[in-house]
Design a protein around this motif. Structure first.
Motif, PDB file in Angstrom:
ATOM      1  N   VAL A   5      61.775  48.671  78.135  1.00  0.00           N
ATOM      2  CA  VAL A   5      63.043  49.266  77.737  1.00  0.00           C
ATOM      3  C   VAL A   5      63.578  48.530  76.516  1.00  0.00           C
ATOM      4  O   VAL A   5      63.746  47.309  76.546  1.00  0.00           O
ATOM      5  CB  VAL A   5      64.070  49.207  78.877  1.00  0.00           C
ATOM      6  CG1 VAL A   5      65.401  49.792  78.419  1.00  0.00           C
ATOM      7  CG2 VAL A   5      63.545  49.974  80.099  1.00  0.00           C
ATOM      8  N   GLU A   6      63.857  49.303  75.470  1.00  0.00           N
ATOM      9  CA  GLU A   6      64.332  48.741  74.209  1.00  0.00           C
ATOM     10  C   GLU A   6      65.843  48.936  74.083  1.00  0.00           C
ATOM     11  O   GLU A   6      66.421  49.861  74.655  1.00  0.00           O
ATOM     12  CB  GLU A   6      63.640  49.436  73.044  1.00  0.00           C
ATOM     13  CG  GLU A   6      62.141  49.305  73.069  1.00  0.00           C
ATOM     14  CD  GLU A   6      61.459  50.407  72.289  1.00  0.00           C
ATOM     15  OE1 GLU A   6      60.236  50.347  72.128  1.00  0.00           O
ATOM     16  OE2 GLU A   6      62.163  51.320  71.839  1.00  0.00           O
ATOM     17  N   SER A   7      66.446  48.080  73.273  1.00  0.00           N
ATOM     18  CA  SER A   7      67.861  48.231  72.949  1.00  0.00           C
ATOM     19  C   SER A   7      68.129  47.572  71.605  1.00  0.00           C
ATOM     20  O   SER A   7      67.296  46.811  71.106  1.00  0.00           O
ATOM     21  CB  SER A   7      68.738  47.583  74.031  1.00  0.00           C
ATOM     22  OG  SER A   7      68.466  46.205  74.127  1.00  0.00           O
ATOM     23  N   GLY A   8      69.281  47.912  71.018  1.00  0.00           N
ATOM     24  CA  GLY A   8      69.717  47.235  69.811  1.00  0.00           C
ATOM     25  C   GLY A   8      69.655  48.048  68.543  1.00  0.00           C
ATOM     26  O   GLY A   8      70.093  47.582  67.487  1.00  0.00           O
ATOM     27  N   GLY A   9      69.123  49.254  68.595  1.00  0.00           N
ATOM     28  CA  GLY A   9      69.078  50.073  67.387  1.00  0.00           C
ATOM     29  C   GLY A   9      70.445  50.606  67.026  1.00  0.00           C
ATOM     30  O   GLY A   9      71.421  50.416  67.751  1.00  0.00           O
ATOM     31  N   GLY A  10      70.518  51.260  65.872  1.00  0.00           N
ATOM     32  CA  GLY A  10      71.784  51.836  65.445  1.00  0.00           C
ATOM     33  C   GLY A  10      71.825  52.074  63.965  1.00  0.00           C
ATOM     34  O   GLY A  10      70.796  52.048  63.281  1.00  0.00           O
ATOM     35  N   LEU A  11      73.045  52.301  63.482  1.00  0.00           N
ATOM     36  CA  LEU A  11      73.287  52.554  62.060  1.00  0.00           C
ATOM     37  C   LEU A  11      73.841  51.289  61.425  1.00  0.00           C
ATOM     38  O   LEU A  11      74.782  50.680  61.957  1.00  0.00           O
ATOM     39  CB  LEU A  11      74.280  53.705  61.909  1.00  0.00           C
ATOM     40  CG  LEU A  11      74.798  53.999  60.502  1.00  0.00           C
ATOM     41  CD1 LEU A  11      73.660  54.468  59.603  1.00  0.00           C
ATOM     42  CD2 LEU A  11      75.909  55.040  60.556  1.00  0.00           C
ATOM     43  N   VAL A  12      73.276  50.915  60.299  1.00  0.00           N
ATOM     44  CA  VAL A  12      73.727  49.713  59.605  1.00  0.00           C
ATOM     45  C   VAL A  12      73.688  49.968  58.104  1.00  0.00           C
ATOM     46  O   VAL A  12      72.870  50.772  57.620  1.00  0.00           O
ATOM     47  CB  VAL A  12      72.842  48.502  59.985  1.00  0.00           C
ATOM     48  CG1 VAL A  12      71.414  48.707  59.543  1.00  0.00           C
ATOM     49  CG2 VAL A  12      73.418  47.207  59.440  1.00  0.00           C
ATOM     50  N   PRO A  14      73.052  49.019  54.082  1.00  0.00           N
ATOM     51  CA  PRO A  14      72.054  48.195  53.366  1.00  0.00           C
ATOM     52  C   PRO A  14      72.537  46.759  53.230  1.00  0.00           C
ATOM     53  O   PRO A  14      73.703  46.506  52.941  1.00  0.00           O
ATOM     54  CB  PRO A  14      71.962  48.900  52.003  1.00  0.00           C
ATOM     55  CG  PRO A  14      72.298  50.322  52.294  1.00  0.00           C
ATOM     56  CD  PRO A  14      73.358  50.265  53.357  1.00  0.00           C
ATOM     57  N   GLY A  15      71.606  45.837  53.460  1.00  0.00           N
ATOM     58  CA  GLY A  15      71.952  44.420  53.439  1.00  0.00           C
ATOM     59  C   GLY A  15      72.375  43.866  54.781  1.00  0.00           C
ATOM     60  O   GLY A  15      72.520  42.650  54.935  1.00  0.00           O
ATOM     61  N   GLY A  16      72.578  44.742  55.747  1.00  0.00           N
ATOM     62  CA  GLY A  16      73.037  44.323  57.062  1.00  0.00           C
ATOM     63  C   GLY A  16      71.904  43.853  57.959  1.00  0.00           C
ATOM     64  O   GLY A  16      70.740  43.775  57.547  1.00  0.00           O
ATOM     65  N   SER A  17      72.281  43.543  59.198  1.00  0.00           N
ATOM     66  CA  SER A  17      71.331  43.002  60.175  1.00  0.00           C
ATOM     67  C   SER A  17      71.425  43.745  61.499  1.00  0.00           C
ATOM     68  O   SER A  17      72.489  44.279  61.850  1.00  0.00           O
ATOM     69  CB  SER A  17      71.621  41.514  60.420  1.00  0.00           C
ATOM     70  OG  SER A  17      71.469  40.762  59.246  1.00  0.00           O
ATOM     71  N   LEU A  18      70.323  43.761  62.214  1.00  0.00           N
ATOM     72  CA  LEU A  18      70.268  44.271  63.579  1.00  0.00           C
ATOM     73  C   LEU A  18      69.287  43.403  64.370  1.00  0.00           C
ATOM     74  O   LEU A  18      68.353  42.828  63.797  1.00  0.00           O
ATOM     75  CB  LEU A  18      69.787  45.719  63.639  1.00  0.00           C
ATOM     76  CG  LEU A  18      70.757  46.839  63.284  1.00  0.00           C
ATOM     77  CD1 LEU A  18      70.029  48.173  63.279  1.00  0.00           C
ATOM     78  CD2 LEU A  18      71.937  46.866  64.239  1.00  0.00           C
ATOM     79  N   ARG A  19      69.503  43.348  65.675  1.00  0.00           N
ATOM     80  CA  ARG A  19      68.581  42.629  66.545  1.00  0.00           C
ATOM     81  C   ARG A  19      68.124  43.572  67.648  1.00  0.00           C
ATOM     82  O   ARG A  19      68.943  44.079  68.422  1.00  0.00           O
ATOM     83  CB  ARG A  19      69.247  41.414  67.170  1.00  0.00           C
ATOM     84  CG  ARG A  19      68.274  40.512  67.918  1.00  0.00           C
ATOM     85  CD  ARG A  19      69.002  39.411  68.637  1.00  0.00           C
ATOM     86  NE  ARG A  19      68.113  38.342  69.076  1.00  0.00           N
ATOM     87  CZ  ARG A  19      68.266  37.656  70.199  1.00  0.00           C
ATOM     88  NH1 ARG A  19      69.281  37.926  71.006  1.00  0.00           N
ATOM     89  NH2 ARG A  19      67.420  36.692  70.522  1.00  0.00           N
ATOM     90  N   LEU A  20      66.820  43.809  67.692  1.00  0.00           N
ATOM     91  CA  LEU A  20      66.233  44.651  68.728  1.00  0.00           C
ATOM     92  C   LEU A  20      65.723  43.783  69.869  1.00  0.00           C
ATOM     93  O   LEU A  20      65.237  42.672  69.653  1.00  0.00           O
ATOM     94  CB  LEU A  20      65.079  45.476  68.166  1.00  0.00           C
ATOM     95  CG  LEU A  20      65.372  46.340  66.935  1.00  0.00           C
ATOM     96  CD1 LEU A  20      64.122  47.133  66.559  1.00  0.00           C
ATOM     97  CD2 LEU A  20      66.538  47.258  67.181  1.00  0.00           C
TER      98      LEU A  20
END
Length: 121
Positions: A5-12, A14-20
């Motif tokens: 099961v994955e989590s952490g995606g979304g809209l960000v 340019p230049g931003g960060s996300l953690r999956l």
């Protein structure tokens, strides 16, 4: 049975960060390699990063220096820290793990359901 099961995606922006994150559950005996792939519209699925059971990482050239893969073996979890995101990183991201189940003696590859990452202003 085994589930990822994955989590952490979304809209960000340019230049931003996300953690999956991706966590495996079920009748797991051991987990070997873990990894992340991505698939953009109209393109083939491609490797983003992978990490061995000993913790050795490998990155695709397109993300090297911006993404970091890590794992928590105690929690059967793999992470993908994504920094300096750009629109070309927009894709569905899939985690994968090579797992030996308690009721088997061989390993199999399992995949998560995918999580959308969109980089846009």
């Amino acid at each position: 049975q085994v589930q990822l099961v994955e989590s952490g995606g979304g809209l960000v922006q340019p230049g931003g960060s996300l953690r999956l994150s991706c966590t495996a559950s079920g009748n797991i005996y051991s987990i070997f390699g873990m990894g992340w792939y991505r698939q953009a519209p109209g393109k083939q699925r491609e490797l983003v990063a992978e990490i061995t059971s000993a913790g050795g990482p490998h990155y695709a050239a397109a993300v090297k220096g911006r993404f970091t893969i890590s794992r928590d073996n105690a929690k059967n979890t793999v992470f993908l820290q994504m920094n300096s995101l750009n629109p070309e990183d927009t894709a569905v991201y899939y985690c994968t793990m090579t797992i030996v189940r308690i009721d088997t003696t061989t390993s199999s590859d399992y995949w998560g359901q995918g999580t959308q990452v969109t980089v846009s202003s």
